[in-house]
Design an enzyme around this catalytic site. Structure first.
Site, short mmCIF file in Angstrom:
data_model
loop_
_atom_site.label_atom_id
_atom_site.label_comp_id
_atom_site.label_asym_id
_atom_site.label_seq_id
_atom_site.Cartn_x
_atom_site.Cartn_y
_atom_site.Cartn_z
N ASP A 151 6.45 15.06 -19.47
CA ASP A 151 5.47 15.64 -20.38
C ASP A 151 6.10 15.98 -21.72
O ASP A 151 5.41 16.38 -22.66
CB ASP A 151 4.76 16.84 -19.76
CG ASP A 151 5.70 17.97 -19.37
OD1 ASP A 151 6.93 17.82 -19.54
OD2 ASP A 151 5.20 19.00 -18.87
N SER A 152 7.41 15.77 -21.83
CA SER A 152 8.10 15.86 -23.12
C SER A 152 7.54 14.85 -24.11
O SER A 152 7.84 14.92 -25.31
CB SER A 152 9.60 15.66 -22.95
OG SER A 152 9.88 14.49 -22.20
N ASP A 154 5.38 13.15 -14.67
CA ASP A 154 5.17 14.60 -14.71
C ASP A 154 3.69 14.94 -14.53
O ASP A 154 2.82 14.27 -15.10
CB ASP A 154 5.62 15.16 -16.07
CG ASP A 154 6.96 15.85 -16.01
OD1 ASP A 154 7.36 16.29 -14.92
OD2 ASP A 154 7.62 15.96 -17.06
N LYS A 158 6.25 14.75 -10.53
CA LYS A 158 7.12 15.92 -10.68
C LYS A 158 6.28 17.10 -11.12
O LYS A 158 5.39 16.96 -11.96
CB LYS A 158 8.24 15.67 -11.70
CG LYS A 158 9.18 16.88 -11.87
CD LYS A 158 10.39 16.54 -12.72
CE LYS A 158 10.08 16.51 -14.20
NZ LYS A 158 9.67 17.84 -14.74
N GLU A 188 6.53 21.58 -11.91
CA GLU A 188 7.40 22.72 -12.16
C GLU A 188 7.05 23.89 -11.24
O GLU A 188 5.90 24.07 -10.87
CB GLU A 188 7.27 23.17 -13.62
CG GLU A 188 7.77 22.14 -14.62
CD GLU A 188 7.70 22.63 -16.06
OE1 GLU A 188 7.40 23.83 -16.27
OE2 GLU A 188 7.93 21.82 -16.97
N GLU A 201 17.14 22.76 -14.48
CA GLU A 201 17.27 22.74 -15.94
C GLU A 201 17.83 24.03 -16.50
O GLU A 201 17.36 25.13 -16.18
CB GLU A 201 15.91 22.46 -16.59
CG GLU A 201 15.99 22.43 -18.11
CD GLU A 201 14.75 21.89 -18.80
OE1 GLU A 201 14.74 21.89 -20.05
OE2 GLU A 201 13.82 21.47 -18.10
#
EC number: 2.1.2.11
Length: 274
Positions: free
Chosen positions: A49-50, A88, A118, A120, A187
C-alpha cells in the site's frame, strides 16, 4: 503436437519452509514492467500500500483503496512468473470484522490471482488471520511499526527501543504465528528485538529496519533505487537512478525544443513505387 513449459511460481508454503534457511529476498513492485525485473532475483514481490506514497503522492497509506490494490496487483501478476506475489490489504478493508476481511481478501485473490495477502496488526488481528487462513487465504503478517496506524502512533518512529517496551511486540509476533500466518514483516524495531523474535517464532520473519538475523529482508523498490526524495534510516540506496532519469528527460526536452529530435532515423520515408 505443442510442447508447453510449466513455470512454477513460488507459493506461501514454499516461503514458510524457508524458516532458518537461505534468506528470503523481497521487494515491492506496482507495475508489470518493474515486476518483470524484480521477478528475476526475488522470492516475493509485495504489492504494498506504499503505492499510495510512491505512485499517488499521498503523505500516508490511509487513502489507499481496495480497488487501487487490485488494479496494481493484477499488473504485477501479469509482469511476473516466478515470485510469490503478496498484495497488501489497505486501511479500512479488514479491520471492522473477520467477515469484512474475508470478503476483501477473497476479492484480492480472485481479481489479481496473487498468492497471498498481507495485513497489519498482531494480537488484535490474530482472530482475523486465523479466520482467513482457515478458509484458504494465505496471510503474511506485519508487526512493529505499522504505517496504517500513523494516526494513533503520531509519527513513523522505530518501536521497541525503550526499556520494557518489547513484550507487546513479542506478543504480536507470537499471536501472528499462532494464528497461522506463513510469515511476518517486522518493521522498524530495535535490532536485538528483531533478532529475538526471529529466534523464537516458528515462521519466517522478513525485516525492514529490523535485523540482519531476520529470515528475509524487504525494501520499497523506489527507495533502494534512489528515486525517493527522502529515505528512512533502514534503506540502503543500491542505485541513484533519479539524476539519470532527470538527465534523460532534460536531454529529450532540449532536443525537442531545438528540433534535433526526431532525426532522420526516427521518421518514416515514402515507400518506393513498385
Amino acid at each position: 503436437m505443442s510442447v508447453q513449459t510449466t513455470i512454477k511460481r513460488k507459493t506461501a508454503p514454499d516461503i514458510r519452509a524457508r524458516k532458518g534457511g537461505d534468506p528470503i529476498v523481497m521487494l515491492t513492485s506496482y507495475h508489470a514492467h518493474t515486476a518483470s525485473l524484480v521477478d528475476r532475483y526475488c522470492d516475493v514481490i509485495l504489492v504494498g500500500d506504499s503505492l499510495g506514497n510512491v505512485m499517488h503522492g499521498f503523505e500516508t497509506t490511509i487513502p489507499v483503496t481496495l480497488e487501487m490494490m487490485i488494479l496494481q496487483g493484477h499488473a504485477v501478476m501479469r509482469g511476473s512468473q516466478h515470485a510469490l506475489v503478496v498484495v497488501d490489504m489497505p486501511f479500512g478493508s479488514y479491520e471492522a470484522s473477520k467477515e469484512q476481511a474475508f470478503h476483501s481478501a477473497a476479492r484480492i485473490l480472485k481479481e489479481t490471482h496473487c498468492g497471498a495477502v498481507k495485513l497489519e496488526g498482531g494480537v488484535r488481528m490474530a482472530e482475523t488471520i486465523a479466520f482467513l487462513t482457515e478458509r484458504g487465504i494465505p496471510v503474511m503478517g506485519h508487526i512493529g511499526l505499522t504505517p496504517q496506524s500513523i494516526n494513533t502512533l503520531g509519527s513513523f518512529r522505530a518501536q521497541g527501543r525503550e526499556e520494557g517496551s518489547w513484550e507487546p511486540i513479542e506478543a504480536d509476533a507470537r499471536a501472528v504465528a499462532d494464528a497461522g500466518a506463513f510469515s511476518v514483516v517486522v518493521e522498524a524495531v530495535a535490532e536485538p528485538l528483531g533478532r529475538k523474535i526471529t529466534e523464537t517464532i516458528a515462521i519466517p520473519t522478513i525485516g525492514i529496519g529490523a535485523s540482519a538475523a531476520c529470515d528475509g529482508q524487504v525494501l520499497v523498490l523506489e527507495d533502494m533505487l534512489g528515486l525517493s526524495p527522502r529515505t528512512p534510516k533502514f534503506v540502503k540506496r543500491y542505485g541513484e537512478l533519479g539524476p539519470g532519469i532527470e538527465a534523460a528527460i532534460k536531454g529529450y526536452a532540449e532536443e525537442v525544443r531545438s528540433r534535433a529530435f526526431p532525426g532522420p532515423e526516427h521518421v518514416y520515408g515514402m515507400k518506393a513505387k513498385g
